[in-house]
Each structure stands twice: as structure tokens, then as C-alpha cells.
Design a protein around this motif. Structure first.
Motif, PDB file in Angstrom:
ATOM      1  N   UNK A 171       0.841  -1.195   0.000  1.00 57.06           N
ATOM      2  CA  UNK A 171       0.000   0.000   0.000  1.00 57.06           C
ATOM      3  C   UNK A 171       0.879   1.248   0.000  1.00 57.06           C
ATOM      4  N   UNK A 172       0.778   2.060  -1.042  1.00 60.49           N
ATOM      5  CA  UNK A 172       1.634   3.255  -1.144  1.00 60.49           C
ATOM      6  C   UNK A 172       1.474   4.173   0.063  1.00 60.49           C
ATOM      7  N   UNK A 173       2.573   4.814   0.407  1.00 64.62           N
ATOM      8  CA  UNK A 173       2.614   5.793   1.490  1.00 64.62           C
ATOM      9  C   UNK A 173       2.263   5.179   2.853  1.00 64.62           C
ATOM     10  N   UNK A 174       2.705   3.951   3.041  1.00 67.33           N
ATOM     11  CA  UNK A 174       2.668   3.327   4.360  1.00 67.33           C
ATOM     12  C   UNK A 174       3.983   2.591   4.569  1.00 67.33           C
ATOM     13  N   UNK A 175       4.391   2.479   5.823  1.00 66.37           N
ATOM     14  CA  UNK A 175       5.596   1.728   6.171  1.00 66.37           C
ATOM     15  C   UNK A 175       5.454   1.265   7.618  1.00 66.37           C
ATOM     16  N   UNK A 176       6.238   0.270   7.962  1.00 65.82           N
ATOM     17  CA  UNK A 176       6.137  -0.324   9.296  1.00 65.82           C
ATOM     18  C   UNK A 176       7.512  -0.811   9.728  1.00 65.82           C
ATOM     19  N   UNK A 177       7.786  -0.686  11.016  1.00 64.75           N
ATOM     20  CA  UNK A 177       9.073  -1.165  11.527  1.00 64.75           C
ATOM     21  C   UNK A 177       8.983  -1.379  13.030  1.00 64.75           C
ATOM     22  N   UNK A 178       9.814  -2.284  13.556  1.00 68.98           N
ATOM     23  CA  UNK A 178       9.934  -2.376  15.021  1.00 68.98           C
ATOM     24  C   UNK A 178      10.611  -1.120  15.558  1.00 68.98           C
ATOM     25  N   UNK A 179      10.288  -0.787  16.793  1.00 68.82           N
ATOM     26  CA  UNK A 179      10.863   0.396  17.439  1.00 68.82           C
ATOM     27  C   UNK A 179      11.206   0.020  18.881  1.00 68.82           C
ATOM     28  N   UNK A 180      12.429  -0.476  19.095  1.00 75.08           N
ATOM     29  CA  UNK A 180      12.824  -0.923  20.431  1.00 75.08           C
ATOM     30  C   UNK A 180      12.674   0.170  21.479  1.00 75.08           C
TER      31      UNK A 180
END
Length: 284
Positions: A171-180
Motif C-alpha cells: 500500500x503506497x505511502x505506508x511503512x512499518x518497523x519495530x521500534x525498540x
């Protein structure tokens, strides 16, 4: 005949014919091979259908969530529907303030959702980063209209990660990542907006995305800026700059910083480039 009995003509012939008929029927028997083949085909078809239903379940479920959140789409009369979402906090930040890849920012929130940032944006075209990414690059992507889903990897695992990923992948203009070290299990960021949550099935996730992703009503600075990967030497999504969990030192740039020489890039282009930004896909 001498005993006075009369034998009917043709009786032996009829008996033999009947016996042959019974013999043929017995030889044909039950077509077990055909039955076994049909059963096998039906079983294989059922397996394919079951596999498809299981694999497509996250997408089908996400479609339902998207439809439920559709009323939060921005409009001229309701330019920022996120104001109706309980828990959303907002702040005002100046855009286009860039730092060098070797510099850090002393952000006022964790995760940050605006302020000075790296001149190279993180790829934000529906990507799920398996490892934490340098914060200063992620913030730049927010400037382009992206929604960033961050999660605490010690609290969100397994099916919960998959549930969040369904909101992002492709999906354009979305991103996800872990954040310790995140103080809540989940945190959503768009430029100037943040929402922290406890569970991946919270409907406010979808409402936040519907309200703020590429919202054209001035809620983020660089409308029409690209979210595509810049590539090696700038920002390579296959080998992104790593997250630094340490506290920024005394040389970190303050939130009032005006930008580093040689790091400025305009309207979503890489520093020093002259390319025009790409527009967000209509209806995405």
C-alpha cells in the motif's frame, strides 16, 4: 416320454444364457479405481480451496476493516478527520529541514512525528521493515504524506505483527518497523499526528490511516512527493541505516534547527537532484 413327463423345449438354452449374463455382471464389479480417482480429485480441490481461504483471510479481513474506516476519509468539509479519533495528539512542525546522514536530532517525542530529518527519505511504498530503521530517515517519509506504524518488538509478535503488516504491505505511502524501547505496544505516526495503542486489532489504526495517509488538505508539507526507494548510496531499503537506541548526544540537532549545509532536498527529491516528485496514486 415313457414316464409320461414332457420336457419343455429350449429350457437348457435359457438357463445357459441366464448363467452367462450373471457371469458378465459379476465380472464387471464395482469401479473402485474410478471412485478412488474422483475422491482424490475432490480432496485436492478441497485442499486448494482451503489453502486459498487461509492465505487470503488477512486480505479479506483487511478489506472489511478498510470499509469500516472509510467514513474517516478527508474531505473539503472535514479536512482532518483524525481529530475525531480518541487518543490522537498533534503538533506543528516546519517542513524541509534536513540534516546529514551522520547527524542526529534531539526529537521531542518517541517515536517522533515531525521536525528536522535526514535529507534522504526512507522507502515508504508499502514496505514492512523487519528491523528497526534510523529514525531521521523515517521522519522524512512522514513529510511526504506517509503513515508509519511502529511497534515494540517485545510486546507485539506473531499474529499481531501479521495483523499490522496487512495494513501496510503493497500500500503506497505506508511503512512499518519495530521500534525498540517504545513505551506502548503500537504507535502510529503521520506528520504532526501520533496515536499510541495497545492492540493490533484496534479499529483506530484503520481510521488513522484513512484520515491521514496522503491527506491533501495541508496536514503534511510536501504534497506529491515520492515514496519510492532511492537506492544504494542514499537509502537502500534492503540495507537501511540502522536504528540508534542510544540517547542523542550534546551535538544532536534541536527541534528548532534550520538545516545543515549540503543536506537540503526539495519537494521529495534527493539532495542535489533536479527530478520532479511523483504524485500519490489516486484513490490509494
Amino acid at each position: 416320454m415313457a414316464n409320461g413327463t414332457t420336457r419343455k423345449k429350449g429350457t437348457p438354452a435359457k438357463a445357459m444364457k441366464a448363467a452367462r449374463g450373471r457371469s458378465v455382471v459379476a465380472k464387471k464389479g464395482t469401479p473402485w479405481g474410478t471412485i478412488a480417482g474422483v475422491v482424490l480429485v475432490v480432496a485436492l480441490l478441497a485442499s486448494v480451496i482451503t489453502y486459498y481461504m487461509v492465505k487470503s483471510a488477512p486480505q479479506r479481513d483487511q478489506k472489511s476493516r478498510d470499509e469500516a474506516a472509510a467514513s474517516y476519509a478527508p474531505s473539503a468539509s472535514n479536512p482532518d478527520p483524525s481529530k475525531k479519533i480518541p487518543g490522537v495528539i498533534t503538533a506543528n512542525y516546519a517542513g524541509s529541514v534536513h540534516i546529514l546522514p551522520t547527524e542526529r536530532v534531539a526529537y521531542d517525542h518517541s517515536p517522533p512525528f515531525g521536525g528536522p530529518h535526514d535529507g534522504y527519505w526512507a522507502a515508504c511504498n508499502g514496505i514492512v521493515y523487519p528491523k528497526a530503521v534510523r529514525t531521521e530517515n523515517m521522519v522524512h517519509s512522514l513529510e511526504h504524506g506517509t503513515v508509519w506504524i511502529a511497534y515494540n518488538p517485545q510486546q507485539i509478535t506473531g499474529d499481531q505483527v501479521a495483523l499490522l503488516s496487512a495494513r501496510v504491505k503493497g500500500k503506497p505511502y505506508t511503512m512499518m518497523s519495530p521500534y525498540p524501547g517504545l513505551d506502548k505496544p503500537i504507535s502510529l505516526q503521520s506528520w504532526g499526528h501520533q496515536l499510541k495503542l495497545d492492540k493490533a486489532d484496534d479499529p483506530r489504526i484503520d481510521e488513522f490511516i484513512a484520515a491521514l495517509r496522503t491527506n491533501p488538505n495541508g496536514v503534511y508539507p510536501e504534497i506529491g512527493a515520492s515514496c519510492d526507494a532511492l537506492g544504494p548510496g542514499q537509502f537502500d531499503p534492503s540495507n537501511p541505516p540502522p536504528f540508534d537506541p542510544s540517547k542523542p548526544g550534546p551535538d544532536a540537532k534541536p527541534m528548532t534547527y534550520k538545516g545543515s549545509t549540503g543536506a537540503q532536498g526539495d519537494a521529495g527529491t534527493a539532495p542535489g537532484s533536479s527530478g520532479m516528485p511523483s504524485s500519490p496514486p489516486a484513490g490509494q
